[in-house]
Design a protein around this motif. Structure first.
Motif, PDB file in Angstrom:
ATOM      1  N   ASP A  44      -9.764  -4.436   1.785  1.00 26.92           N
ATOM      2  CA  ASP A  44     -10.445  -3.424   0.978  1.00 26.92           C
ATOM      3  C   ASP A  44      -9.727  -3.257  -0.361  1.00 26.92           C
ATOM      4  O   ASP A  44      -8.717  -3.908  -0.647  1.00 26.92           O
ATOM      5  CB  ASP A  44     -10.572  -2.103   1.742  1.00 26.92           C
ATOM      6  CG  ASP A  44      -9.243  -1.397   1.991  1.00 26.92           C
ATOM      7  OD1 ASP A  44      -8.394  -1.385   1.082  1.00 26.92           O
ATOM      8  OD2 ASP A  44      -9.057  -0.854   3.098  1.00 26.92           O
ATOM      9  N   ASP A  45     -10.278  -2.373  -1.190  1.00 23.88           N
ATOM     10  CA  ASP A  45      -9.805  -2.253  -2.570  1.00 23.88           C
ATOM     11  C   ASP A  45      -8.409  -1.647  -2.687  1.00 23.88           C
ATOM     12  O   ASP A  45      -7.830  -1.632  -3.776  1.00 23.88           O
ATOM     13  CB  ASP A  45     -10.794  -1.404  -3.379  1.00 23.88           C
ATOM     14  CG  ASP A  45     -12.143  -2.085  -3.528  1.00 23.88           C
ATOM     15  OD1 ASP A  45     -12.186  -3.322  -3.376  1.00 23.88           O
ATOM     16  OD2 ASP A  45     -13.145  -1.391  -3.767  1.00 23.88           O
ATOM     17  N   ALA A  46      -7.855  -1.140  -1.580  1.00 22.38           N
ATOM     18  CA  ALA A  46      -6.510  -0.585  -1.625  1.00 22.38           C
ATOM     19  C   ALA A  46      -5.445  -1.676  -1.685  1.00 22.38           C
ATOM     20  O   ALA A  46      -4.274  -1.398  -1.918  1.00 22.38           O
ATOM     21  CB  ALA A  46      -6.263   0.310  -0.406  1.00 22.38           C
TER      22      ALA A  46
ATOM     23  N   GLN B 295       0.836  -1.199   0.000  1.00 23.91           N
ATOM     24  CA  GLN B 295       0.000   0.000   0.000  1.00 23.91           C
ATOM     25  C   GLN B 295       0.874   1.254   0.000  1.00 23.91           C
ATOM     26  O   GLN B 295       1.801   1.387   0.791  1.00 23.91           O
ATOM     27  CB  GLN B 295      -0.936   0.021   1.203  1.00 23.91           C
ATOM     28  CG  GLN B 295      -2.005   1.118   1.100  1.00 23.91           C
ATOM     29  CD  GLN B 295      -2.913   1.152   2.309  1.00 23.91           C
ATOM     30  OE1 GLN B 295      -2.488   0.885   3.417  1.00 23.91           O
ATOM     31  NE2 GLN B 295      -4.172   1.499   2.099  1.00 23.91           N
TER      32      GLN B 295
ATOM     33  N   GLU C   8      -9.572   0.273  10.942  1.00 24.93           N
ATOM     34  CA  GLU C   8      -8.570   0.363   9.879  1.00 24.93           C
ATOM     35  C   GLU C   8      -7.893  -0.992   9.667  1.00 24.93           C
ATOM     36  O   GLU C   8      -7.433  -1.631  10.623  1.00 24.93           O
ATOM     37  CB  GLU C   8      -7.518   1.418  10.244  1.00 24.93           C
ATOM     38  CG  GLU C   8      -6.537   1.745   9.137  1.00 24.93           C
ATOM     39  CD  GLU C   8      -7.142   2.584   8.020  1.00 24.93           C
ATOM     40  OE1 GLU C   8      -6.441   2.810   7.025  1.00 24.93           O
ATOM     41  OE2 GLU C   8      -8.311   3.004   8.132  1.00 24.93           O
ATOM     42  N   ASP C   9      -7.857  -1.432   8.400  1.00 22.40           N
ATOM     43  CA  ASP C   9      -7.215  -2.699   8.036  1.00 22.40           C
ATOM     44  C   ASP C   9      -7.731  -3.856   8.883  1.00 22.40           C
ATOM     45  O   ASP C   9      -6.962  -4.720   9.338  1.00 22.40           O
ATOM     46  CB  ASP C   9      -5.688  -2.584   8.156  1.00 22.40           C
ATOM     47  CG  ASP C   9      -5.122  -1.513   7.237  1.00 22.40           C
ATOM     48  OD1 ASP C   9      -5.556  -1.450   6.075  1.00 22.40           O
ATOM     49  OD2 ASP C   9      -4.268  -0.731   7.682  1.00 22.40           O
TER      50      ASP C   9
ATOM     51  N   HIS D   7     -12.116   7.245  -8.151  1.00 21.08           N
ATOM     52  CA  HIS D   7     -12.326   6.508  -6.905  1.00 21.08           C
ATOM     53  C   HIS D   7     -13.424   7.138  -6.048  1.00 21.08           C
ATOM     54  O   HIS D   7     -13.514   6.853  -4.855  1.00 21.08           O
ATOM     55  CB  HIS D   7     -11.021   6.459  -6.103  1.00 21.08           C
ATOM     56  CG  HIS D   7      -9.923   5.711  -6.786  1.00 21.08           C
ATOM     57  ND1 HIS D   7      -9.686   4.368  -6.586  1.00 21.08           N
ATOM     58  CD2 HIS D   7      -8.998   6.123  -7.700  1.00 21.08           C
ATOM     59  CE1 HIS D   7      -8.662   3.984  -7.332  1.00 21.08           C
ATOM     60  NE2 HIS D   7      -8.233   5.029  -8.016  1.00 21.08           N
TER      61      HIS D   7
ATOM     62  N   GLN E 209     -14.862   2.416  -1.213  1.00 22.92           N
ATOM     63  CA  GLN E 209     -14.809   2.429   0.246  1.00 22.92           C
ATOM     64  C   GLN E 209     -13.341   2.418   0.691  1.00 22.92           C
ATOM     65  O   GLN E 209     -12.846   1.507   1.345  1.00 22.92           O
ATOM     66  CB  GLN E 209     -15.571   1.234   0.813  1.00 22.92           C
ATOM     67  CG  GLN E 209     -17.071   1.437   0.848  1.00 22.92           C
ATOM     68  CD  GLN E 209     -17.483   2.591   1.766  1.00 22.92           C
ATOM     69  OE1 GLN E 209     -17.076   2.671   2.913  1.00 22.92           O
ATOM     70  NE2 GLN E 209     -18.301   3.507   1.237  1.00 22.92           N
ATOM     71  N   THR E 210     -12.626   3.473   0.287  1.00 25.06           N
ATOM     72  CA  THR E 210     -11.232   3.693   0.679  1.00 25.06           C
ATOM     73  C   THR E 210     -11.048   5.182   0.934  1.00 25.06           C
ATOM     74  O   THR E 210     -11.934   5.993   0.648  1.00 25.06           O
ATOM     75  CB  THR E 210     -10.249   3.257  -0.423  1.00 25.06           C
ATOM     76  OG1 THR E 210     -10.368   4.156  -1.538  1.00 25.06           O
ATOM     77  CG2 THR E 210     -10.514   1.827  -0.889  1.00 25.06           C
TER      78      THR E 210
END
Length: 332
Positions: free
Chosen positions: A203-205, A118, A151-152, A133, A137-138
């Motif tokens: 998540d998408d990140a 990341q 978070e994470d 974006h 959901q980021t």
């Protein structure tokens, strides 16, 4: 949203602000960049070890049921800051001095961490709206509500603390925060939600996490009874709630409603730093319309692990973490 009082404030005095700025300037002169390097991280550790008593006191652990606090007193000059980047990738070494200040604060609170997959493995992330974006959901989204989340939450190596430094927020966009220790839940719901029923997906990140699609996702509890009170692991946007039975979904829904009831809105001002206990508090962000003209909201984020902290089930150690590698700064 709750009308609860604003988060506790820790006001930095001018001498402490000067100490932070001078330490960051010294590091910048020596290393010349905010990019992650072992030499820079070691230098930050040495600088943090020399910090004065007042600064250490301001960086003491979160000590109220709110699960967060604001540090005030840092200065940000909007005129010299430069335009808000349109993605973390174009930020490069923008606002380097602010990166180093945030890393110093994070190092005083514990061990900063980064993710190999990341934002290029950097220890300070740029949180800015990015074209394309808007509905994700980021942190790169804008026009949608960023749902309250841990978070994470998908990973056992996630941060204990988030350190969010505001550089620009002309539109007064709110960060939302809700502490599990302000909620009221029935004992039956707590018992059910402490059972590992559903997984939480990345998540998408974390694009590379998709390579773990063929491995069984570990079910995790939404709540955990730690020694000093309940903690939570919560990310409904990436939790397959339809796979649970009606009783569990109802209990999860009541947890969500309680978190919404106690949620507070924190409208960060430039120079303010919000410290969030990631085991107690879910955070999100109100929707807004990004302009992409260099004046949009711009936050910096550092993540921190607190050595020796016991706020999570021991079973987490056996999770595969979807192959995502945590990088940690050197210990003191």
């Amino acid at each position: 949203m709750s009308t609860a009082a604003a988060p506790p404030v820790r006001q930095l005095d001018p001498a402490t602000v000067r100490e932070l700025r001078e330490a960051a300037q010294t590091l910048l002169a020596e290393f010349g960049t905010s990019a992650t390097s072992p030499e820079l991280l070691a230098g930050i550790r040495r600088s943090a070890d020399r910090a004065g008593r007042a600064l250490r006191h301001h960086c003491r652990p979160v000590d109220t049921a709110d699960g967060l606090f604001l540090l005030r007193g840092l200065d940000v000059d909007d005129a010299t800051l430069g335009p808000t980047p349109t993605s973390w990738a174009t930020a490069q070494d923008s606002a380097t001095l602010h990166d180093l200040v945030l890393l110093l604060l994070a190092t005083l609170m514990g061990r900063p961490l980064a993710w190999e997959g990341q934002q290029g493995g950097r220890f300070v992330h740029d949180i800015v709206p990015s074209p394309g974006h808007e509905h994700a959901q980021t942190g790169a989204s804008s026009t949608v509500l960023l749902s309250p989340h841990t978070e994470d939450a998908f990973h056992p190596g996630r941060a204990h603390l988030l350190v969010l430094g505001c550089l620009r927020n002309h539109d007064d966009i709110a960060t939302t925060a809700a502490s599990i220790r302000r909620t009221r839940l029935a004992d039956a719901d707590v018992r059910l939600l402490t059972e590992p029923v559903l997984p939480i997906f990345p998540d998408d990140a974390y694009g590379t996490a998709r390579s773990y699609a063929d491995r069984p996702p570990p079910p995790v509890p939404a709540l955990f009874a730690a020694e000093d009170g309940p903690t939570l692991r919560y990310d409904p946007a990436y939790t397959p709630l339809d796979d649970a039975d009606e009783e569990y979904r109802a209990a999860y829904g009541r947890l969500s409603a309680e978190l919404a009831r106690v949620s507070v809105a924190v409208r960060l001002r430039p120079g303010e730093v919000l410290v969030v206990d990631n085991d107690l508090v879910v955070h999100g962000r109100a929707p807004f319309r990004a302009r992409y003209d260099g004046t949009d909201r711009w936050l910096k984020r550092a993540s921190v692990r607190v050595p020796g902290r016991r706020t999570r089930p021991a079973a987490e150690a056996g999770e595969h973490g979807y192959g995502q590698t945590v990088l940690e700064a050197p210990a003191g």
